[in-house]
Scaffold this motif. Structure first.
Motif, PDB file in Angstrom:
ATOM      1  N   ASP A 207      48.927  39.132  39.022  1.00  0.00           N
ATOM      2  CA  ASP A 207      50.236  39.770  39.186  1.00  0.00           C
ATOM      3  C   ASP A 207      50.560  40.034  40.656  1.00  0.00           C
ATOM      4  O   ASP A 207      51.731  40.114  41.045  1.00  0.00           O
ATOM      5  N   TYR A 208      49.513  40.181  41.460  1.00  0.00           N
ATOM      6  CA  TYR A 208      49.702  40.570  42.859  1.00  0.00           C
ATOM      7  C   TYR A 208      49.477  39.403  43.825  1.00  0.00           C
ATOM      8  O   TYR A 208      49.549  39.576  45.037  1.00  0.00           O
ATOM      9  N   ILE A 209      49.168  38.226  43.268  1.00  0.00           N
ATOM     10  CA  ILE A 209      48.905  37.053  44.115  1.00  0.00           C
ATOM     11  C   ILE A 209      50.147  36.164  44.156  1.00  0.00           C
ATOM     12  O   ILE A 209      50.647  35.726  43.122  1.00  0.00           O
ATOM     13  N   GLU A 210      50.631  35.912  45.367  1.00  0.00           N
ATOM     14  CA  GLU A 210      51.788  35.027  45.515  1.00  0.00           C
ATOM     15  C   GLU A 210      51.282  33.598  45.715  1.00  0.00           C
ATOM     16  O   GLU A 210      51.128  33.119  46.837  1.00  0.00           O
ATOM     17  N   ALA A 211      50.980  32.954  44.570  1.00  0.00           N
ATOM     18  CA  ALA A 211      50.506  31.565  44.596  1.00  0.00           C
ATOM     19  C   ALA A 211      50.889  30.907  43.276  1.00  0.00           C
ATOM     20  O   ALA A 211      50.915  31.566  42.228  1.00  0.00           O
ATOM     21  N   THR A 212      51.168  29.619  43.347  1.00  0.00           N
ATOM     22  CA  THR A 212      51.540  28.876  42.145  1.00  0.00           C
ATOM     23  C   THR A 212      50.373  28.846  41.157  1.00  0.00           C
ATOM     24  O   THR A 212      49.232  28.567  41.533  1.00  0.00           O
ATOM     25  N   GLN A 213      50.673  29.143  39.876  1.00  0.00           N
ATOM     26  CA  GLN A 213      49.691  29.092  38.782  1.00  0.00           C
ATOM     27  C   GLN A 213      48.467  29.968  39.051  1.00  0.00           C
ATOM     28  O   GLN A 213      47.340  29.599  38.685  1.00  0.00           O
ATOM     29  N   ILE A 217      44.468  29.454  37.774  1.00  0.00           N
ATOM     30  CA  ILE A 217      43.394  29.232  38.763  1.00  0.00           C
ATOM     31  C   ILE A 217      42.294  30.266  38.591  1.00  0.00           C
ATOM     32  O   ILE A 217      41.099  29.930  38.594  1.00  0.00           O
ATOM     33  N   PHE A 218      42.667  31.535  38.403  1.00  0.00           N
ATOM     34  CA  PHE A 218      41.667  32.575  38.142  1.00  0.00           C
ATOM     35  C   PHE A 218      40.837  32.225  36.906  1.00  0.00           C
ATOM     36  O   PHE A 218      39.619  32.365  36.903  1.00  0.00           O
ATOM     37  N   ALA A 219      41.533  31.771  35.848  1.00  0.00           N
ATOM     38  CA  ALA A 219      40.851  31.436  34.590  1.00  0.00           C
ATOM     39  C   ALA A 219      39.862  30.281  34.786  1.00  0.00           C
ATOM     40  O   ALA A 219      38.743  30.309  34.271  1.00  0.00           O
TER      41      ALA A 219
END
Length: 382
Positions: A207-213, A217-219
């Motif tokens: 929610d706090y990361i300004e990056a596509t997808q 990516i975390f998953a």
């Protein structure tokens, strides 16, 4: 560039065979397994199981099992824990007994016969997962027991392999066994901690990361790290991916979005390569030389899991139709048995004389298994 060209060919042909098998009302995975046989050593020999193919295949099976975990019902898995263990135990005992008897009848020495029986004890649920997903059966009680039993089966097979390889090579060490058990307990504790308190929070960091997808990516990072940890404690990497999927599924907000994105990544490129890779090493020259041994290994391999796991399901209170589904879902051997066979071959527990017969039998059982599962589900629709 040569690999990229072959990759394009594999993906295009995957579309073709998937279309044909779907039109025939058969699981597309059967066509992809057969495609692997045609493209590999058995027929055309234009695609080889080299490092590139193996890497894509490994990522494919990890993503497939991550998706299975993502779609699993944790409450059902807990509810059916005892049946899963019962199914796994009986699904190991009968195949081991039948394979050992078959090996001895064909004159294979006792030491090698024991190891061959361990190869056929393993279950690879990745093929069954694909069939269950395609028929919307993955979240059913039977599908849940198949998944749970496969996890237990993996642990049993690896435990048996560790004890057998140590005993047969004269390197048996109680210290090593205790160390493995300790690592597995720590892994179990780590899973609980990550599942309850860590992974859901990591996913919500997106929610706090300004990056596509960012959530996807975390998953993927969580999936690959858990697969790596499972491999390091001498469990199967797919087990780590599966439990990572269950943990990520706790994040209700992102579950559907992550699932659809990873499904697109997996099924567009990596998962088809995994299914094709299984059939690449099948050689018909060995098939003719060891014909009857392969026939009997294949029959006992199918019967052992079908009736062993099916009996475990019946003993756990399932009716005959559900027991047939569960037994059918446990038949597949796939990459798990191939890995064990390769380990045994490298450690001289499995001789070159019988290695091809064992590997061909494993591949044949893997190709046959979706037919049994499709038939069993057609007799027991939800």
């Amino acid at each position: 560039m040569e690999f990229i060209t072959l990759l394009a060919l594999m993906l295009f042909l995957t579309l073709v065979v998937s279309h044909i098998f779907n039109r025939l009302n058969l699981p597309a995975v059967i066509g992809q397994l057969i495609l692997g046989v045609i493209l590999g050593k058995g027929v055309l020999n234009i695609v080889k199981a080299d490092n590139n193919v193996n890497l894509f295949a490994e990522i494919g099976v990890i993503l497939l099992m991550f998706l299975a975990g993502l779609e699993s019902n944790l409450k059902l898995l807990r509810k059916h824990l005892v049946p899963s263990v019962t199914v796994a135990i009986f699904g190991v005992i009968l195949p081991v007994a039948l394979t050992l008897m078959t090996s001895l009848i064909f004159g294979i020495n006792f030491k090698e016969s024991i190891f061959i029986s361990v190869v056929f004890a393993a279950t690879s649920v990745s093929i069954s997962v694909e069939v269950l997903k395609s028929l919307n059966y993955l979240s059913s009680a039977s599908g849940t027991v198949i998944l749970g039993a496969a996890v237990v089966d993996d642990i049993l097979a690896i435990s048996i392999l560790s004890v057998m390889s140590g005993t047969l090579t004269g390197a048996f060490s109680m210290k090593k066994i205790l160390m493995l058990l300790g690592l597995w307990i720590l892994f179990g504790v780590l899973i609980v901690v990550l599942h309850k308190w860590v992974i859901p929070q990591i996913i919500h960091l997106a929610d706090y990361i300004e990056a596509t997808q960012a959530p996807t990516i975390f998953a993927l990072v969580i999936c690959f790290v858990m697969a790596y940890i499972a491999d390091k404690v001498e469990l199967d990497a797919v087990l780590g991916a599966f439990v990572a999927g269950i943990a990520v599924s706790n994040s209700k907000y992102y579950k559907e979005k992550i699932g659809s994105n990873i499904e697109a990544i997996g099924y567009s490129i990596f998962i088809p390569v995994f299914f094709i890779s299984i059939g690449l090493n099948l050689e018909f020259s060995s098939f003719l030389k060891d014909f009857w041994l392969i026939v009997f290994f294949t029959i006992t391999g199918v019967v052992g899991k079908l009736f062993g796991a099916g009996f475990g399901a019946k003993l756990s209170g399932f009716d005959l139709k559900d027991s047939y589904v569960i037994g059918s879902g446990m038949i597949s051997r796939g990459e798990m048995a191939l890995i064990i066979g390769q380990i045994g071959f490298s450690a001289h527990l499995l001789s070159e004389e019988y290695y091809s017969a064992v590997i061909i039998s494993v591949i044949l059982i893997t190709i046959i298994s979706p037919f049994f599962l499709k038939h069993s589900i057609s007799k027991n629709p939800l």
